[in-house]
Design a protein around this motif. Sequence first.
Motif, PDB file in Angstrom:
ATOM      1  N   SER A 185      22.153 -69.763 -11.168  1.00  0.00           N
ATOM      2  CA  SER A 185      21.459 -68.793 -12.021  1.00  0.00           C
ATOM      3  C   SER A 185      22.427 -67.978 -12.880  1.00  0.00           C
ATOM      4  CB  SER A 185      20.584 -67.862 -11.174  1.00  0.00           C
ATOM      5  OG  SER A 185      21.405 -67.002 -10.420  1.00  0.00           O
ATOM      6  N   ASP A 186      23.702 -67.933 -12.495  1.00  0.00           N
ATOM      7  CA  ASP A 186      24.662 -67.156 -13.280  1.00  0.00           C
ATOM      8  C   ASP A 186      26.035 -67.841 -13.260  1.00  0.00           C
ATOM      9  OD1 ASP A 186      26.042 -65.224 -14.613  1.00  0.00           O
ATOM     10  OD2 ASP A 186      25.635 -63.585 -13.195  1.00  0.00           O
ATOM     11  N   PRO A 187      26.177 -68.932 -14.024  1.00  0.00           N
ATOM     12  CA  PRO A 187      27.407 -69.741 -13.979  1.00  0.00           C
ATOM     13  C   PRO A 187      28.679 -68.947 -14.279  1.00  0.00           C
ATOM     14  CG  PRO A 187      25.695 -70.865 -15.250  1.00  0.00           C
ATOM     15  CD  PRO A 187      25.172 -69.488 -14.969  1.00  0.00           C
ATOM     16  N   GLU A 238      34.196 -66.288  -9.362  1.00  0.00           N
ATOM     17  CA  GLU A 238      34.278 -65.161  -8.431  1.00  0.00           C
ATOM     18  C   GLU A 238      33.592 -65.507  -7.085  1.00  0.00           C
ATOM     19  OE1 GLU A 238      31.936 -61.917  -9.993  1.00  0.00           O
ATOM     20  OE2 GLU A 238      31.529 -61.283  -7.925  1.00  0.00           O
ATOM     21  N   ILE A 239      32.400 -66.095  -7.176  1.00  0.00           N
ATOM     22  CA  ILE A 239      31.695 -66.494  -5.946  1.00  0.00           C
ATOM     23  C   ILE A 239      32.520 -67.543  -5.197  1.00  0.00           C
ATOM     24  CG2 ILE A 239      29.617 -67.627  -5.022  1.00  0.00           C
ATOM     25  CD1 ILE A 239      28.091 -66.425  -7.471  1.00  0.00           C
ATOM     26  N   ALA A 240      33.077 -68.482  -5.969  1.00  0.00           N
ATOM     27  CA  ALA A 240      33.876 -69.554  -5.358  1.00  0.00           C
ATOM     28  C   ALA A 240      35.079 -68.977  -4.614  1.00  0.00           C
ATOM     29  CB  ALA A 240      34.318 -70.542  -6.438  1.00  0.00           C
ATOM     30  N   GLU A 278      35.136 -79.222  -0.588  1.00  0.00           N
ATOM     31  CA  GLU A 278      35.487 -79.581  -1.968  1.00  0.00           C
ATOM     32  C   GLU A 278      34.481 -80.556  -2.564  1.00  0.00           C
ATOM     33  OE1 GLU A 278      39.528 -81.090  -1.565  1.00  0.00           O
ATOM     34  OE2 GLU A 278      39.952 -80.055  -3.450  1.00  0.00           O
ATOM     35  N   ARG A 279      34.138 -81.589  -1.790  1.00  0.00           N
ATOM     36  CA  ARG A 279      33.187 -82.600  -2.277  1.00  0.00           C
ATOM     37  C   ARG A 279      31.828 -82.000  -2.529  1.00  0.00           C
ATOM     38  NH1 ARG A 279      35.140 -87.154   1.147  1.00  0.00           N
ATOM     39  NH2 ARG A 279      37.050 -87.686   0.033  1.00  0.00           N
ATOM     40  N   ALA A 280      31.353 -81.197  -1.557  1.00  0.00           N
ATOM     41  CA  ALA A 280      30.018 -80.601  -1.693  1.00  0.00           C
ATOM     42  C   ALA A 280      29.980 -79.691  -2.907  1.00  0.00           C
ATOM     43  CB  ALA A 280      29.656 -79.833  -0.422  1.00  0.00           C
ATOM     44  N   PHE A 281      31.026 -78.905  -3.090  1.00  0.00           N
ATOM     45  CA  PHE A 281      31.064 -77.985  -4.237  1.00  0.00           C
ATOM     46  C   PHE A 281      31.103 -78.782  -5.540  1.00  0.00           C
ATOM     47  CE2 PHE A 281      32.463 -75.044  -7.368  1.00  0.00           C
ATOM     48  CZ  PHE A 281      32.009 -73.801  -6.943  1.00  0.00           C
ATOM     49  N   GLY A 282      31.971 -79.792  -5.554  1.00  0.00           N
ATOM     50  CA  GLY A 282      32.121 -80.610  -6.758  1.00  0.00           C
ATOM     51  C   GLY A 282      30.841 -81.324  -7.148  1.00  0.00           C
ATOM     52  N   SER A 283      30.051 -81.756  -6.155  1.00  0.00           N
ATOM     53  CA  SER A 283      28.840 -82.473  -6.544  1.00  0.00           C
ATOM     54  C   SER A 283      27.678 -81.526  -6.823  1.00  0.00           C
ATOM     55  CB  SER A 283      28.475 -83.565  -5.531  1.00  0.00           C
ATOM     56  OG  SER A 283      28.094 -82.987  -4.328  1.00  0.00           O
ATOM     57  N   ASP A 335      35.182 -76.831 -12.868  1.00  0.00           N
ATOM     58  CA  ASP A 335      36.531 -77.033 -12.342  1.00  0.00           C
ATOM     59  C   ASP A 335      37.272 -75.731 -12.083  1.00  0.00           C
ATOM     60  OD1 ASP A 335      35.815 -79.587 -12.663  1.00  0.00           O
ATOM     61  OD2 ASP A 335      37.127 -80.039 -14.357  1.00  0.00           O
ATOM     62  N   GLU A 336      37.041 -74.760 -12.944  1.00  0.00           N
ATOM     63  CA  GLU A 336      37.730 -73.480 -12.788  1.00  0.00           C
ATOM     64  C   GLU A 336      37.303 -72.822 -11.464  1.00  0.00           C
ATOM     65  OE1 GLU A 336      37.827 -69.057 -14.722  1.00  0.00           O
ATOM     66  OE2 GLU A 336      36.802 -70.626 -15.852  1.00  0.00           O
ATOM     67  N   ALA A 337      36.003 -72.889 -11.187  1.00  0.00           N
ATOM     68  CA  ALA A 337      35.481 -72.311  -9.951  1.00  0.00           C
ATOM     69  C   ALA A 337      36.045 -73.053  -8.731  1.00  0.00           C
ATOM     70  CB  ALA A 337      33.953 -72.367  -9.940  1.00  0.00           C
TER      71      ALA A 337
END
Length: 206
Positions: free
Chosen positions: A94-96, A101-103, A161-166, A172-174
């Motif tokens: 909802s707020d890319p 920061e969240i990451a 990493e995989r879960a976040f990436g997919s 990428d920055e996050a």
Amino acid sequence: MSASDSAIGAEATVSRTVFLGRDAVRKSRPPKSYRLPELDRRIRSVRTRSEARLMREARRAGVRTPCVYDIDLADCSIVMERVVGPTAKEAIASDPERAPEIAARIGEAVARLHSAGICHGDLTTSNMIVLPDGEVCLIDFSMGCSKASLEEIGVDVRLLERAFGSAHAGMDEALESMMKAYFEGIPDADAVRKKLADIDNRGRYT
Ligand SMILES: Nc1ncnc2c1ncn2[C@@H]1O[C@H](COP(=O)(O)OP(=O)(O)OP(=O)(O)O)[C@@H](O)[C@H]1O
Ligand SMILES: [Mg+2]
């Protein structure tokens, strides 16, 4: 949680309740008819007990997790604090702009967890709730373990990493800020980096 105040995952049912006047949720594991009854009862009770124990241990190590109010082994349920906020997945979608920061807060939370020797087992952004102050609360410890080996920690990091990436493709920055915060937060970053390289090589040659 969904609009109906009840979320049904692969195994568990989560519903809103009140415990001694406190806003709470009950996570129960209903019987699964496709499993032999005795085995089913064992799996449900082991997961329930282990989830409650890991949540408490993580909390003691300074990781934000829901406070466990009650555990009922007869119906395999845990009553815990209701943590108010969107999942990290929802918050990022909802707020890319807030994603890095969240990451980073995710990386910090997981680092604290691993520093206490606890692995989570299912580090997807749906198993994290973003609190109003930005801190990340980890939930859903049913696949986790304590006294984790370097191997278990490494697998947890790769899954994260995989879960976040997919789930958040192209961010990428996050992803980088999550991993940076993670490695800054653990005592032996070199050992984990080496383990990750081992895991990758194994994947490549087997
Ligand atoms: N303590 C809590 N406070 C607020 N919402 C919660 C809490 N625990 C769970 N939820 C909500 O319910 C959803 C499902 O919970 P959870 O991830 O623990 O179970 P699951 O994925 O269905 O179960 P499992 O993977 O253990 O079979 C979460 O994504 C979250 O939206
Ligand atoms: Mg879950």
